[in-house]
Design an enzyme around this catalytic site. Sequence first.
Site, PDB file in Angstrom:
ATOM      1  N   CYS A  11      -9.363 124.022   0.966  1.00  0.00           N
ATOM      2  CA  CYS A  11     -10.736 123.836   0.500  1.00  0.00           C
ATOM      3  C   CYS A  11     -11.779 124.192   1.546  1.00  0.00           C
ATOM      4  O   CYS A  11     -12.929 124.474   1.205  1.00  0.00           O
ATOM      5  CB  CYS A  11     -10.939 122.406   0.014  1.00  0.00           C
ATOM      6  SG  CYS A  11     -10.446 121.147   1.203  1.00  0.00           S
ATOM      7  N   LYS A  60       0.171 108.658  -5.503  1.00  0.00           N
ATOM      8  CA  LYS A  60       0.620 109.588  -6.543  1.00  0.00           C
ATOM      9  C   LYS A  60       0.588 110.999  -5.951  1.00  0.00           C
ATOM     10  O   LYS A  60      -0.446 111.650  -5.911  1.00  0.00           O
ATOM     11  CB  LYS A  60      -0.272 109.540  -7.777  1.00  0.00           C
ATOM     12  CG  LYS A  60       0.208 110.501  -8.891  1.00  0.00           C
ATOM     13  CD  LYS A  60      -0.958 111.144  -9.584  1.00  0.00           C
ATOM     14  CE  LYS A  60      -0.588 112.358 -10.406  1.00  0.00           C
ATOM     15  NZ  LYS A  60      -0.007 113.484  -9.675  1.00  0.00           N
ATOM     16  N   ASN A 116      -1.692 121.166  -1.699  1.00  0.00           N
ATOM     17  CA  ASN A 116      -1.773 122.274  -0.739  1.00  0.00           C
ATOM     18  C   ASN A 116      -1.363 121.879   0.684  1.00  0.00           C
ATOM     19  O   ASN A 116      -0.765 122.670   1.401  1.00  0.00           O
ATOM     20  CB  ASN A 116      -3.174 122.886  -0.740  1.00  0.00           C
ATOM     21  CG  ASN A 116      -4.254 121.895  -0.379  1.00  0.00           C
ATOM     22  OD1 ASN A 116      -4.137 120.703  -0.648  1.00  0.00           O
ATOM     23  ND2 ASN A 116      -5.323 122.372   0.216  1.00  0.00           N
ATOM     24  N   GLU A 154     -13.988 128.822  -6.682  1.00  0.00           N
ATOM     25  CA  GLU A 154     -12.906 128.607  -5.729  1.00  0.00           C
ATOM     26  C   GLU A 154     -11.646 129.270  -6.273  1.00  0.00           C
ATOM     27  O   GLU A 154     -11.117 128.864  -7.312  1.00  0.00           O
ATOM     28  CB  GLU A 154     -12.673 127.107  -5.505  1.00  0.00           C
ATOM     29  CG  GLU A 154     -11.657 126.822  -4.421  1.00  0.00           C
ATOM     30  CD  GLU A 154     -11.493 125.337  -4.156  1.00  0.00           C
ATOM     31  OE1 GLU A 154     -11.357 124.952  -2.979  1.00  0.00           O
ATOM     32  OE2 GLU A 154     -11.499 124.548  -5.121  1.00  0.00           O
ATOM     33  N   PRO A 212       0.465 118.541   1.640  1.00  0.00           N
ATOM     34  CA  PRO A 212       0.895 117.198   1.202  1.00  0.00           C
ATOM     35  C   PRO A 212       0.815 116.128   2.286  1.00  0.00           C
ATOM     36  O   PRO A 212       0.218 115.065   2.075  1.00  0.00           O
ATOM     37  CB  PRO A 212       2.338 117.432   0.740  1.00  0.00           C
ATOM     38  CG  PRO A 212       2.373 118.861   0.338  1.00  0.00           C
ATOM     39  CD  PRO A 212       1.468 119.569   1.293  1.00  0.00           C
ATOM     40  N   THR A 272     -10.927 117.613 -12.443  1.00  0.00           N
ATOM     41  CA  THR A 272     -10.141 116.381 -12.498  1.00  0.00           C
ATOM     42  C   THR A 272     -10.967 115.195 -12.016  1.00  0.00           C
ATOM     43  O   THR A 272     -10.853 114.085 -12.557  1.00  0.00           O
ATOM     44  CB  THR A 272      -8.877 116.524 -11.640  1.00  0.00           C
ATOM     45  OG1 THR A 272      -8.122 117.646 -12.094  1.00  0.00           O
ATOM     46  CG2 THR A 272      -8.011 115.282 -11.727  1.00  0.00           C
ATOM     47  N   GLU A 323     -12.517 113.876  -2.354  1.00  0.00           N
ATOM     48  CA  GLU A 323     -12.474 115.041  -1.481  1.00  0.00           C
ATOM     49  C   GLU A 323     -12.085 116.233  -2.357  1.00  0.00           C
ATOM     50  O   GLU A 323     -10.926 116.398  -2.729  1.00  0.00           O
ATOM     51  CB  GLU A 323     -11.460 114.829  -0.356  1.00  0.00           C
ATOM     52  CG  GLU A 323     -11.443 115.958   0.655  1.00  0.00           C
ATOM     53  CD  GLU A 323     -10.335 115.810   1.675  1.00  0.00           C
ATOM     54  OE1 GLU A 323      -9.961 116.831   2.265  1.00  0.00           O
ATOM     55  OE2 GLU A 323      -9.836 114.683   1.869  1.00  0.00           O
TER      56      GLU A 323
END
Length: 495
Positions: free
Chosen positions: A290, A183, A160, A396, A162, A239, A257
């Site tokens: 976020c 990554k 969102n 979310e 980078p 994840t 985060e």
Amino acid sequence: MTVISRPGDPTRLLEPGLLVGPRWRETGTGGKREHRDPATGRVQQVYALAGADEVAEAVVAARAAQPAWRAWPIDRRRDVLLRLGALIRDRAADLAAINALEVGTPAALSYQRYTGGQTFFDYYAGWLDKATGDTVRTPGGLDLTLLEPIGVVGAILTWNHPLANIQTTVAAALAAGCAVVIKPPEQAPFAALCFGRLCAEAGVPPGVVSVLPGGPEVGDALVRHPGVDKIGFVGGPGTARRIQAAAAPTLTPLLLELGGKSASLVFADADLDRACRFALLITANSGQGCTIPTRMLVHEDVYDDVLDRLVAGLRAVEVGDPFDPAARMGPLIDAAACERVLAVIDRARRDGTATLALGGERLGAEHLGDGLAGGYFVAPTVFADVDPASELATEEIFGPVLSVLRFRTEAQAVELANASRYGLAGYVHTRDVDRALRVASALDVGNVGINGAGAPAGPFAPFGGVKQSGYGKVGGLAGLLEFTRTKNVLLAVDE
């Protein structure tokens, strides 16, 4: 005002490749992927993805390069970080255009972010000669603590923001003397690849930074690699749980985060103009953030007034091409995100848990013109009288969807705000200073903004969540210490 034009050839900015240790490569073992312009839906680049083989090579290179980087004199490492910060400002126009092309963020807004104030690299350069250990005289000796780099860091980043996500993790790690294997997300790798090139230009030694665009295979290999000393992850809790499981065999420490469902509490005595302007953040990056205040809790005495102001304010937001200087909101990143957000809206309209007050539709040619007809645009959307137990109030959404709830008492407002598995940010709007501080203390979150103050505050202050918003801190001295370890040395002293 700097105007950033849409490039005739986007491949000039969207440079593919893999930075594996000291070498750039054109291909990887993860195959290839098409990238579509979020504003048009058209393919604009095909690029290579890394696989587990490239992860193994990059970690070996990082372990070989890190000891020398750690041993560099402080002023030399500091100067490299300062050059990186300067390069980000110097290339702000290109970086903003990359962000618009790969994510859909309005270029003018990204440009302001990249040119306004310190970067994380500037900030952490200033800590290099100040973050030291302690010296304590003990009975019969002298006790020293030494701050040492943790080693090799794997930075697994979301799409969102980078470059912002790179800065919050990588700047502190490099300042601490670590090597980093980045990554970037497979959906948006180009800002990270540009950053890899800037590292070389700034003088970061070969092998200290690798950039490996790739899918879940790359992230899994990075987490499981025994040569990685810490993982910094920006993303979602689902994840993160998989990362925790993969890191368990090696006990690799994590900095997480994660997501948020941030509440903005508007009391009857608040400055309603300011509170409603703050709520327009739901359009920032098309709601893909976020810390965005996606829940607005409003005192019943001013509820109707606030709702009218919100609808009017969001209706006036200019949605359009990210390269249009007037646009304040662009598209969602891709078709999957667009379909997911529209599905949430559709479920809320059907199940009766809220009342649609504005938006709710995908924007096409009739709103934006034929050139953007294939883009992933969703109108700014407001739901009123939202059920606190509904999907709108608890999940979310990661889109431009604002849920408005009413409350009667301060205690009820705090209870509603804390009724979330997330705990990243909260916001309080009131003219009563005692109430502001009391509510800030009661909110079960890692970051609180009062009367229009946002979160995070930039590189100067620690930022991080609680509950399922993660753990650990980025920013401030705490962010630097995340990538250090403390060694204790006891020196015997003869009396």
